[in-house]
Design a protein around this motif. Structure first.
Motif, PDB file in Angstrom:
ATOM      1  N   SER A  24       0.839  -1.191   0.000  1.00  0.00           N
ATOM      2  CA  SER A  24       0.000   0.000   0.000  1.00  0.00           C
ATOM      3  C   SER A  24       0.871   1.236   0.000  1.00  0.00           C
ATOM      4  O   SER A  24       2.093   1.147  -0.134  1.00  0.00           O
ATOM      5  N   GLY A  25       0.239   2.379   0.166  1.00  0.00           N
ATOM      6  CA  GLY A  25       0.990   3.625   0.126  1.00  0.00           C
ATOM      7  C   GLY A  25       1.255   4.023  -1.313  1.00  0.00           C
ATOM      8  O   GLY A  25       0.320   4.149  -2.105  1.00  0.00           O
ATOM      9  N   SER A  26       2.500   4.173  -1.679  1.00  0.00           N
ATOM     10  CA  SER A  26       2.851   4.623  -3.026  1.00  0.00           C
ATOM     11  C   SER A  26       3.162   3.465  -3.970  1.00  0.00           C
ATOM     12  O   SER A  26       3.879   3.634  -4.958  1.00  0.00           O
ATOM     13  N   ALA A  27       2.617   2.290  -3.677  1.00  0.00           N
ATOM     14  CA  ALA A  27       2.873   1.123  -4.530  1.00  0.00           C
ATOM     15  C   ALA A  27       2.327   1.358  -5.930  1.00  0.00           C
ATOM     16  O   ALA A  27       1.265   1.952  -6.103  1.00  0.00           O
ATOM     17  N   VAL A  28       3.061   0.880  -6.906  1.00  0.00           N
ATOM     18  CA  VAL A  28       2.651   0.993  -8.296  1.00  0.00           C
ATOM     19  C   VAL A  28       2.566  -0.402  -8.894  1.00  0.00           C
ATOM     20  O   VAL A  28       3.115  -1.360  -8.359  1.00  0.00           O
ATOM     21  N   SER A  29       1.879  -0.500 -10.026  1.00  0.00           N
ATOM     22  CA  SER A  29       1.645  -1.815 -10.619  1.00  0.00           C
ATOM     23  C   SER A  29       2.877  -2.370 -11.341  1.00  0.00           C
ATOM     24  O   SER A  29       2.985  -3.570 -11.530  1.00  0.00           O
ATOM     25  N   VAL A  30       3.788  -1.489 -11.737  1.00  0.00           N
ATOM     26  CA  VAL A  30       5.003  -1.956 -12.407  1.00  0.00           C
ATOM     27  C   VAL A  30       6.024  -2.251 -11.316  1.00  0.00           C
ATOM     28  O   VAL A  30       6.708  -1.353 -10.811  1.00  0.00           O
ATOM     29  N   ASN A  31       6.084  -3.487 -10.932  1.00  0.00           N
ATOM     30  CA  ASN A  31       6.946  -3.854  -9.815  1.00  0.00           C
ATOM     31  C   ASN A  31       7.341  -5.317  -9.911  1.00  0.00           C
ATOM     32  O   ASN A  31       6.837  -6.057 -10.764  1.00  0.00           O
ATOM     33  N   VAL A  32       8.240  -5.685  -9.035  1.00  0.00           N
ATOM     34  CA  VAL A  32       8.530  -7.088  -8.786  1.00  0.00           C
ATOM     35  C   VAL A  32       8.192  -7.339  -7.324  1.00  0.00           C
ATOM     36  O   VAL A  32       8.641  -6.592  -6.444  1.00  0.00           O
ATOM     37  N   MET A  33       7.382  -8.326  -7.070  1.00  0.00           N
ATOM     38  CA  MET A  33       7.078  -8.716  -5.696  1.00  0.00           C
ATOM     39  C   MET A  33       7.390 -10.190  -5.528  1.00  0.00           C
ATOM     40  O   MET A  33       7.330 -10.962  -6.493  1.00  0.00           O
ATOM     41  N   SER A  51       6.691 -10.716 -11.643  1.00  0.00           N
ATOM     42  CA  SER A  51       6.471  -9.406 -12.252  1.00  0.00           C
ATOM     43  C   SER A  51       5.535  -9.590 -13.432  1.00  0.00           C
ATOM     44  O   SER A  51       5.463 -10.677 -14.017  1.00  0.00           O
ATOM     45  N   ARG A  52       4.833  -8.517 -13.769  1.00  0.00           N
ATOM     46  CA  ARG A  52       3.927  -8.597 -14.907  1.00  0.00           C
ATOM     47  C   ARG A  52       4.711  -8.873 -16.183  1.00  0.00           C
ATOM     48  O   ARG A  52       4.292  -9.623 -17.038  1.00  0.00           O
ATOM     49  N   ALA A  53       5.892  -8.290 -16.300  1.00  0.00           N
ATOM     50  CA  ALA A  53       6.676  -8.414 -17.532  1.00  0.00           C
ATOM     51  C   ALA A  53       7.258  -9.811 -17.702  1.00  0.00           C
ATOM     52  O   ALA A  53       7.246 -10.374 -18.803  1.00  0.00           O
ATOM     53  N   ASP A  54       7.771 -10.362 -16.614  1.00  0.00           N
ATOM     54  CA  ASP A  54       8.520 -11.618 -16.725  1.00  0.00           C
ATOM     55  C   ASP A  54       7.818 -12.821 -16.126  1.00  0.00           C
ATOM     56  O   ASP A  54       8.315 -13.942 -16.234  1.00  0.00           O
ATOM     57  N   GLY A  55       6.705 -12.600 -15.464  1.00  0.00           N
ATOM     58  CA  GLY A  55       5.998 -13.726 -14.870  1.00  0.00           C
ATOM     59  C   GLY A  55       6.661 -14.207 -13.601  1.00  0.00           C
ATOM     60  O   GLY A  55       7.275 -13.436 -12.864  1.00  0.00           O
ATOM     61  N   ALA A  56       6.544 -15.496 -13.339  1.00  0.00           N
ATOM     62  CA  ALA A  56       7.023 -16.096 -12.096  1.00  0.00           C
ATOM     63  C   ALA A  56       8.438 -16.646 -12.239  1.00  0.00           C
ATOM     64  O   ALA A  56       8.824 -17.140 -13.296  1.00  0.00           O
ATOM     65  N   ASN A  57       9.165 -16.540 -11.140  1.00  0.00           N
ATOM     66  CA  ASN A  57      10.523 -17.078 -11.061  1.00  0.00           C
ATOM     67  C   ASN A  57      10.634 -17.820  -9.737  1.00  0.00           C
ATOM     68  O   ASN A  57      10.264 -17.281  -8.688  1.00  0.00           O
ATOM     69  N   TYR A  58      11.107 -19.069  -9.781  1.00  0.00           N
ATOM     70  CA  TYR A  58      11.153 -19.898  -8.586  1.00  0.00           C
ATOM     71  C   TYR A  58      12.557 -20.390  -8.291  1.00  0.00           C
ATOM     72  O   TYR A  58      13.333 -20.707  -9.199  1.00  0.00           O
TER      73      TYR A  58
END
Length: 114
Positions: A24-33, A51-58
């Motif tokens: 929350s706060g100043s979070a933006v959708s272009v991110n890696v979580m 990330s939206r761009a690269d998908g999942a990494n495990y």
């Protein structure tokens, strides 16, 4: 950016847990979580990121058992953990990263008993 983690706890080996982390706060959708974990005396290690761009990494240890996903806004990340093993016992930390920097959550304990 503030992170709120939930979903940790204790489970028997073979069981499942689902972790959640809301930004929350100043979070933006272009991110890696994602999620890292740490046990006493050891370095924090990658579990999974998304990330939206690269998908999942495990991490290899998570492949086939854990699934990372995010909500439509890309500001909440989930980690579905199945077939848990005792070696998955750790403090799990959520991480959020965008072009401005990185934020870590406070951590949530996951304990798997054999």
């Amino acid at each position: 950016v503030q992170l709120v983690e939930s979903g940790g706890g204790s489970v028997q080996a073979g069981g499942s847990l689902r972790l959640s982390c809301a930004a929350s706060g100043s979070a933006v959708s272009v991110n890696v979580m994602g999620w890292y974990r740490q046990t006493p005396g050891n370095e924090r290690e990658l579990v999974a990121t998304h990330s939206r761009a690269d998908g999942a990494n495990y991490a290899d240890s998570a492949k086939g058992r854990f699934t990372i996903s995010k909500n439509k806004l890309q500001t909440t990340v989930y980690l579905q953990m199945n077939s848990l093993k005792s070696e998955d016992t750790a403090v799990y930390y959520c991480v959020y990263q965008d072009r401005r920097g990185q934020t870590w959550g406070q951590g949530t304990q996951v304990t798997v008993s054999s």
